[in-house]
Design a protein around this motif. Structure first.
Motif, short mmCIF file in Angstrom:
data_model
loop_
_atom_site.label_atom_id
_atom_site.label_comp_id
_atom_site.label_asym_id
_atom_site.label_seq_id
_atom_site.Cartn_x
_atom_site.Cartn_y
_atom_site.Cartn_z
N VAL A 1 -10.48 42.51 -10.06
CA VAL A 1 -10.20 42.68 -11.48
C VAL A 1 -8.81 42.13 -11.76
O VAL A 1 -7.82 42.58 -11.16
CB VAL A 1 -10.26 44.17 -11.89
CG1 VAL A 1 -9.93 44.34 -13.37
CG2 VAL A 1 -11.62 44.75 -11.56
N PRO A 2 -8.69 41.10 -12.58
CA PRO A 2 -7.36 40.54 -12.85
C PRO A 2 -6.46 41.55 -13.53
O PRO A 2 -6.89 42.38 -14.33
CB PRO A 2 -7.67 39.35 -13.77
CG PRO A 2 -8.98 39.68 -14.40
CD PRO A 2 -9.75 40.45 -13.37
N VAL A 3 -5.20 41.47 -13.16
CA VAL A 3 -4.21 42.38 -13.75
C VAL A 3 -3.95 41.94 -15.19
O VAL A 3 -3.71 40.76 -15.47
CB VAL A 3 -2.90 42.35 -12.94
CG1 VAL A 3 -1.87 43.28 -13.57
CG2 VAL A 3 -3.18 42.76 -11.49
N ARG A 4 -3.99 42.89 -16.06
CA ARG A 4 -3.76 42.59 -17.48
C ARG A 4 -2.27 42.81 -17.80
O ARG A 4 -1.74 43.88 -17.57
CB ARG A 4 -4.62 43.49 -18.36
CG ARG A 4 -6.11 43.20 -18.25
CD ARG A 4 -6.92 44.15 -19.11
NE ARG A 4 -8.33 43.79 -19.12
CZ ARG A 4 -9.19 44.15 -18.18
NH1 ARG A 4 -8.77 44.89 -17.16
NH2 ARG A 4 -10.46 43.78 -18.25
N HIS A 5 -1.68 41.76 -18.30
CA HIS A 5 -0.26 41.81 -18.67
C HIS A 5 -0.16 42.00 -20.19
O HIS A 5 0.19 41.09 -20.93
CB HIS A 5 0.46 40.53 -18.23
CG HIS A 5 0.37 40.29 -16.76
ND1 HIS A 5 1.13 40.99 -15.85
CD2 HIS A 5 -0.38 39.41 -16.05
CE1 HIS A 5 0.85 40.56 -14.62
NE2 HIS A 5 -0.07 39.61 -14.71
N THR A 6 -0.47 43.20 -20.60
CA THR A 6 -0.47 43.47 -22.03
C THR A 6 0.92 43.31 -22.64
O THR A 6 1.09 42.77 -23.74
CB THR A 6 -0.98 44.89 -22.30
OG1 THR A 6 -2.25 45.07 -21.64
CG2 THR A 6 -1.14 45.16 -23.79
N GLY A 7 1.94 43.79 -21.90
CA GLY A 7 3.31 43.70 -22.41
C GLY A 7 3.75 42.27 -22.63
O GLY A 7 4.46 41.96 -23.60
N ARG A 8 3.33 41.38 -21.72
CA ARG A 8 3.71 39.97 -21.88
C ARG A 8 3.12 39.37 -23.15
O ARG A 8 3.80 38.64 -23.87
CB ARG A 8 3.25 39.17 -20.66
CG ARG A 8 3.95 39.53 -19.36
CD ARG A 8 3.48 38.62 -18.25
NE ARG A 8 4.05 39.00 -16.96
CZ ARG A 8 3.79 38.36 -15.83
NH1 ARG A 8 2.95 37.32 -15.83
NH2 ARG A 8 4.35 38.76 -14.69
N ALA B 1 3.72 37.37 -28.56
CA ALA B 1 3.31 37.36 -29.96
C ALA B 1 4.50 37.65 -30.89
O ALA B 1 4.66 37.03 -31.94
CB ALA B 1 2.21 38.39 -30.18
N VAL B 2 5.35 38.60 -30.46
CA VAL B 2 6.52 38.92 -31.27
C VAL B 2 7.45 37.70 -31.39
O VAL B 2 7.94 37.37 -32.48
CB VAL B 2 7.27 40.12 -30.67
CG1 VAL B 2 8.63 40.32 -31.36
CG2 VAL B 2 6.43 41.38 -30.78
#
Length: 309
Positions: free
Chosen positions: A20-27, A32-33
C-alpha cells in the motif's frame, strides 16, 4: 527389501503481500496552499495598476539607470579584487608561525568584521576631518610627499576602501578554512621534498583548497553586489542612487524600486550560474556532478553524486 522414502515436507503456502503506497497528505496540502498563494501573487502583479509596469519598462534601460548599473558592477569587481587579494594575505599571515604576523592579522579581522560597513564607508569618506593631509616619509621624521586627503580619497576611493577592506576580513576566514581543510601531511611531504612555504601554498595547498573556497566566495560576491547599495549614504552614484534620484523628482517610488530589484535579480542569477560552473571545475576528480538544468543553475539546486566503485 527396499525401504520407502519419507514423504517430502509440505511447502507453506505464501500469499503475496499487497503493498500500500504511503499517502503524503500533508505534502499535497502544502503544495496546494503554495500554488494558491503563487496564483494570487501573479494575479496581483498583473492586475494591480499601482505597480505601474509601463513606468518600469520606461526606466529599465534608461541612461541614468545604466550609468548607475555600470558603477555598481565596477564597485563590485574592484572591491572583491581587493577582498580576495587581501583575504589571501591575511589568511597566510593568520596561519604563520610568526606571532607578530598572526596577531596583526587577527586584530585586522576582529576590527573590520566588528564594525558595520556603512560606518566604515562614512569614516573613509570623512577621513579628512581626522587627517587633513597624508604624507610619505620617514616614521617620526620628515615627510617627502604630502597629499590633500580630500583630493586623494574621493567618493569612489572611499567606497573601495570601505567595501574592500571590510570584505577582506571575511575572505581571510574563508581562505583560512580552505587551507585548513587540506591534510597537513601533504604540507609536510612538500617540505621534505625541499619546497618552500610559498611553493607549497601555490602548487599544492591552494589548488586543492579552491573547491572549499569557491562556494562561500561566490556567496560573498553576490552579497557584495547588494552591499554596494550602501554607498548611497555618501552620495556615490550607483544603481540605488540612480533610482533614488529619479523617484525623488517624479514621485514614482515603487516602479523605480522594481527596476532596481529586477536588475539585482538578473545580476545575481548570472553570478549564480558562474559560481556553479566554477564549483564543478574545481570539484573535478573528487565528485561527479550531474548536469543541472536552468532552474538548478539559477537557484543553486543540484545533486552531487559521489564516485562509484
Amino acid at each position: 527389501m527396499v525401504q520407502a522414502s519419507a514423504p517430502a515436507p509440505e511447502q507453506p503456502t505464501t500469499e503475496p503481500i499487497e503493498a500500500v503506497p504511503v499517502r503524503h497528505t500533508g505534502r499535497w496540502i502544502a503544495a496546494a496552499v503554495f500554488v494558491v498563494l503563487a496564483a494570487q501573487l501573479v494575479h496581483t502583479l498583473f492586475t494591480n495598476p499601482r505597480f505601474h509596469w509601463d513606468t518600469v519598462g520606461q526606466y529599465l534601460f534608461s541612461a541614468p539607470i545604466m550609468a548607475g548599473l555600470r558603477n555598481t558592477l565596477l564597485l563590485t569587481a574592484l572591491a572583491m579584487l581587493i577582498a580576495v587579494v587581501g583575504g589571501l594575505l591575511l589568511a597566510v599571515m593568520r596561519l604563520s608561525p610568526n606571532p607578530v604576523l598572526s596577531s596583526v592579522s587577527s586584530t585586522y579581522i576582529w576590527f573590520f568584521r566588528g564594525v558595520p560597513p556603512i560606518t566604515q564607508l562614512i569614516f573613509w569618506n570623512f577621513l579628512a576631518a581626522l587627517f587633513p593631509t597624508l604624507g610619505l616619509g620617514i616614521p617620526f621624521g620628515p615627510e617627502f610627499v604630502t597629499f590633500d586627503t580630500n583630493k586623494l580619497i574621493v567618493q569612489f576611493t572611499a567606497c573601495l576602501l570601505g567595501l574592500g577592506l571590510y570584505e577582506a576580513a571575511y575572505m581571510a576566514e574563508i581562505v583560512r578554512g580552505g587551507i585548513l581543510s587540506i591534510d597537513p601531511g601533504q604540507t609536510e611531504a612538500a617540505g621534505a621534498l625541499g619546497m618552500s612555504r610559498v611553493q607549497t601554498l601555490r602548487r599544492i595547498v591552494l589548488p586543492q583548497a579552491m573547491r572549499v573556497i569557491i562556494p562561500p566566495t561566490g556567496n560573498e560576491t553576490i552579497s557584495m553586489l547588494k552591499t554596494t547599495s550602501l554607498v548611497v549614504v555618501i552620495g556615490y552614484y550607483e544603481l540605488q542612487t540612480a533610482a533614488q534620484t529619479i523617484y525623488s523628482r517624479n514621485l514614482q517610488t515603487i516602479p523605480l524600486l522594481l527596476v532596481v530589484a529586477l536588475w539585482y535579480l538578473v545580476l545575481t542569477s548570472i553570478l549564480t550560474v558562474g559560481q556553479s560552473y566554477l564549483e564543478r571545475y574545481y570539484g573535478r576528480g573528487t565528485t561527479r556532478t550531474e548536469t543541472p538544468g536552468l532552474p538548478s543553475r539559477l537557484f543553486g539546486i543540484g545533486r552531487t553524486k559521489g564516485d562509484r566503485a
